[in-house]
Design a protein around this motif. Structure first.
Motif, PDB file in Angstrom:
ATOM      1  N   LYS A 180       0.826  -1.207   0.000  1.00 34.19           N
ATOM      2  CA  LYS A 180       0.000   0.000   0.000  1.00 34.19           C
ATOM      3  C   LYS A 180       0.858   1.254   0.000  1.00 34.19           C
ATOM      4  O   LYS A 180       0.622   2.186  -0.790  1.00 34.19           O
ATOM      5  CB  LYS A 180      -0.929  -0.010   1.208  1.00 34.19           C
ATOM      6  N   ILE A 194       0.818   4.020  -3.196  1.00 30.23           N
ATOM      7  CA  ILE A 194       0.294   5.375  -2.992  1.00 30.23           C
ATOM      8  C   ILE A 194       1.393   6.414  -3.192  1.00 30.23           C
ATOM      9  O   ILE A 194       1.177   7.447  -3.854  1.00 30.23           O
ATOM     10  CB  ILE A 194      -0.333   5.494  -1.594  1.00 30.23           C
ATOM     11  N   GLN A 207      -3.574  -5.396   1.499  1.00 38.00           N
ATOM     12  CA  GLN A 207      -2.917  -4.109   1.272  1.00 38.00           C
ATOM     13  C   GLN A 207      -3.244  -3.555  -0.105  1.00 38.00           C
ATOM     14  O   GLN A 207      -3.455  -2.345  -0.271  1.00 38.00           O
ATOM     15  CB  GLN A 207      -1.403  -4.245   1.426  1.00 38.00           C
ATOM     16  N   ALA A 236      -5.065   0.006  -0.906  1.00 34.70           N
ATOM     17  CA  ALA A 236      -4.450   1.005  -1.775  1.00 34.70           C
ATOM     18  C   ALA A 236      -5.403   1.431  -2.882  1.00 34.70           C
ATOM     19  O   ALA A 236      -5.577   2.630  -3.153  1.00 34.70           O
ATOM     20  CB  ALA A 236      -3.159   0.451  -2.375  1.00 34.70           C
TER      21      ALA A 236
END
Length: 312
Positions: free
Chosen positions: A99, A103, A134, A138
């Motif tokens: 994640k 990002i 995860q 995300a």
């Protein structure tokens, strides 16, 4: 220019798109000319990735879009992420679907592209260590923030798509794969069913049929390359029969041989999209013209055979 839906996204995109991997090599003025040439040809879809030239390709493209005074809502921008490079050497050291990495990578792309959102974000190559929870977090955060409107994958097989899709709420709309007259493995296997020769080996899990069943658009990258970046087949003496047939059909349609190579991919009813990577405006225009050519079934098969393939 013809247009077609991308997956089930509702987006009607140009059948050919411009991939800007090598645009960082160009000056600002040259980059603007390349983008304007694409726009003049009717191209409304552009592809990049956070790892192209260390992010410089996205930055140069973002500036070119501004210099060409393009309204953001009039075009579609796609980026790819999920590859980690050593910041000192630039070498790929892992694939990373965590994640935090996704990002951070997407935020960096938005800054370089000088935009608040991308229309598509693709996982660049499969990460076998992906933590599905995860990944889902995300995707949700990126979508809910408005930073990404649609998602997809790149260089992923059907079972990997199924695994990823099982975790995320967002439909994976596209899969970016190498395909063209110099890289025909995806269709070779479809012809050599129930055989034991080399073309019968299924390296991809039936990607074309799977993509059609799932209404997932295949984006064909490196459409003029043979092998894995071994070179182009156009005008290459290693492929005399293919170039002879390309030239013959090109003359009949009054276009370039590169346009016919593009038209060959687009003739497939899977409704693929071709990613063009030329940074030469005149060549880019010649290639894009292939989107307006409708090859006959016999022309398609003739080119397939001329490329060194057989029909069992």
């Amino acid at each position: 220019m013809r247009y077609a839906p991308l997956g089930t996204s509702g987006i009607n995109a140009s059948r050919v798109a411009l991939g800007v991997m090598r645009i960082a090599e160009k000056s600002g003025e040259e980059a603007s000319q390349i983008v304007q040439t694409a726009l003049d040809a009717g191209i409304n879809f552009f592809d990049t990735a956070d790892g192209y030239a260390g992010g410089q390709s996205s930055q140069r493209f973002g500036t070119a879009i501004k210099d060409c005074h393009v309204e953001r809502e009039s075009i579609y921008i796609q980026t790819k992420f999920g590859i980690y490079r050593n910041p000192d050497s630039g070498d790929i050291t892992r694939y990373d679907f965590s994640k935090d990495h996704l990002i951070k990578a997407l935020d960096g792309e938005l800054e370089r592209l000088q935009t608040d959102y991308v229309d598509f974000a693709l996982l660049h190559r499969p990460d076998t260590l992906v933590e599905l929870d995860q990944l889902a977090e995300a995707f949700n955060e990126l979508q809910n923030s408005g930073k990404v409107r649609h998602f997809g994958v790149s260089n992923v097989n059907p079972m990997q798509v199924e695994l990823l899709q099982s975790a995320v709420d967002q439909k994976l709309e596209v899969n970016q794969l190498q395909f063209g007259l110099g890289h025909t493995g995806m269709v070779q296997q479809e012809f050599h069913v129930n055989m034991v020769d080399a073309p019968s080996l299924d390296h991809d899990g039936g990607l074309i049929s799977y993509s059609r069943l799932k209404h997932m658009t295949i984006q064909a990258w490196s459409p003029f390359q043979y092998g894995f970046f071994e070179g182009v087949f156009l005008g290459n003496p290693k492929f005399p029969e293919l170039n002879k047939e390309l030239d013959r059909i090109a003359q009949q349609h009054e276009v370039s041989s590169s346009a016919i190579a593009v038209a060959w991919i687009l003739r497939h009813p899977a409704l693929m999209q071709v990613l063009l990577g030329s940074m030469t405006p005149s060549r880019l225009s010649d290639m894009a013209a292939g989107a307006d050519i409708e090859l006959s079934a016999q022309e398609w098969y003739g080119l397939y055979i001329a490329a060194g393939n057989d029909l069992p």
